[in-house]
Scaffold this motif. Sequence first.
Motif, mmCIF file in Angstrom:
data_model
loop_
_atom_site.group_PDB
_atom_site.id
_atom_site.type_symbol
_atom_site.label_atom_id
_atom_site.label_comp_id
_atom_site.label_asym_id
_atom_site.label_seq_id
_atom_site.Cartn_x
_atom_site.Cartn_y
_atom_site.Cartn_z
ATOM 1 N N ARG A 1 12.945 -7.117 -8.414
ATOM 2 C CA ARG A 1 11.578 -7.266 -8.931
ATOM 3 C C ARG A 1 10.684 -6.156 -8.389
ATOM 4 N N LEU A 2 10.878 -5.781 -7.133
ATOM 5 C CA LEU A 2 10.082 -4.683 -6.576
ATOM 6 C C LEU A 2 10.416 -3.362 -7.277
ATOM 7 N N THR B 1 7.383 0.802 -13.161
ATOM 8 C CA THR B 1 6.220 0.871 -14.049
ATOM 9 C C THR B 1 5.034 1.519 -13.357
ATOM 10 N N ARG B 2 4.833 1.219 -12.080
ATOM 11 C CA ARG B 2 3.638 1.710 -11.401
ATOM 12 C C ARG B 2 3.816 3.080 -10.757
ATOM 13 N N GLN B 3 5.012 3.376 -10.298
ATOM 14 C CA GLN B 3 5.274 4.629 -9.556
ATOM 15 C C GLN B 3 6.574 5.254 -10.052
ATOM 16 N N PRO B 4 6.608 5.656 -11.327
ATOM 17 C CA PRO B 4 7.904 6.095 -11.882
ATOM 18 C C PRO B 4 8.544 7.278 -11.142
ATOM 19 N N GLN B 5 7.737 8.070 -10.457
ATOM 20 C CA GLN B 5 8.317 9.220 -9.749
ATOM 21 C C GLN B 5 8.770 8.870 -8.332
ATOM 22 N N GLN C 1 0.846 -1.202 0.000
ATOM 23 C CA GLN C 1 0.000 0.000 0.000
ATOM 24 C C GLN C 1 0.876 1.244 0.000
ATOM 25 N N GLN C 2 1.845 1.253 0.911
ATOM 26 C CA GLN C 2 2.690 2.446 1.033
ATOM 27 C C GLN C 2 3.486 2.702 -0.246
ATOM 28 N N LEU C 3 3.890 1.634 -0.906
ATOM 29 C CA LEU C 3 4.690 1.787 -2.121
ATOM 30 C C LEU C 3 3.823 2.081 -3.346
#
Length: 431
Positions: free
Chosen positions: A310-311, A317-321, A152-154
Amino acid sequence: MTGVRAIKGMHDILPDQTPTWRYLERTVADLLTAYGYREIRFPVLEFTELFKRSIGEVTDIVEKEMYTFEDRHGVSVTLRPEGTACCVRAAEEHGLLFNQVQRLWYMGPMFRYENPQKGRQRQFHQIGVEAFGMEGPDVDAELIALTARLWQQLGIAGALRLELNTIGTPESRAAYRKALLAYLEPHKDKLDADSQRRLSTNPLRILDSKDAATQALLANAPSMRDYRDAESDAHFQGLCALLDSIGVAYVVNDKLVRGLDYYSRTVFEWVTDELGAQGTVCAGGRYDGLVEQLGGRATPAVGFAMGMERLCLLLETRQPQAGSEPMPAIYCVAAGEAAQKAGFALVEQLRNLMPGVGVQLNCGGGSFKSQLKRADRSGARIALILGEDEVAQGVVNIKWLRDVDAGRQAGQQTLPMTDVQAWLSSQLADL
Ligand code: ATP
Ligand code: MG
């Protein structure tokens, strides 16, 4: 380049990538600390025997993946392929497991001689978490809740699902192993090559096979569920109830087994469909027998490890910033010998007075033009400009470098050297 290159499967983590890594490391460390877990660090090199005795002789890791060599005195040592065995060794050696519970975590490189591909390397990194002295299932649930909170946090929770199973006690597993063997032996020729080999070494691992024909055969195989002992079942139901109570969703996967010998009861994996074949980002389970197997007193234990590469791929891809780190806000341009000296003193003074503010000095000289180009490329908002004339007059020229600051002031502004810090503080306060 014709010089020396990195070893296959061992990757450099470049400056563009390290902010993601640091963000991941920071987020995990803070969360673990808040749950009461403490960090432990141990060497990357251990006696080979440690891994043979813990992971198991007939596992993929020990059979073909370890970096094992003799040191200069002919002693067999191995680059750690995973952390649990090392953590148990260290905790036991320093008396951390005697009559007490321990919540521990570690982070660092692991080494396995595998076929490199996306998400699979020969040097990779794990964050591992281990809890000793608690039989569960509450602590099993705590570890899973912690990972769910971490996703969730990530900002990657939507990409992951939890698979859960219990593999019972060593005794119940032995009974199941027999039944599975009896079912598979007559169909030996339909199994893939790896599974054929595992028939005589580690048949439970066949459940894990990615081969379609093998999986088709397994559809009618006896189920582990029918061979499990009642206590393990009750333990598992306790775990499921705790996860239900906090709304952590899971899929019970009857075929989930772990590659290492030391697991018992709870096993789990967090899996994604977004990374191709290397979909498991976090895996673990209970290993109640391991401490005793390594020579300590019987100590219940549970843990997991997550694969940081892998993380990071998921984060990219999901949180590029995620974790992007600002470059220094101020860049000091100084042309000419006297100006370079004055600039050096000025930036050190600013660093004394404004310790949280990033300040970069142009080193190596150059014309005003080339220095301003570098200032621009540095990402800084403000350039402080010093030449021979400015030094003689005791002033500094100031230039805003970014389009977003265009409205702040037209052109260039000159300030007495002694006012620069106060002016910067007031300006930076509104950025
Ligand atoms: P796999 O089935 O992918 O080989 P494993 O069962 O060997 O995984 P574990 O020993 O459980 O993996 O390690 C925990 C996690 O560490 C894995 O889920 C994965 O995220 C990561 N990991 C394992 N091996 C590698 C590797 N060679 N390269 C990158 N990450 C890895
Ligand atoms: Mg593996």
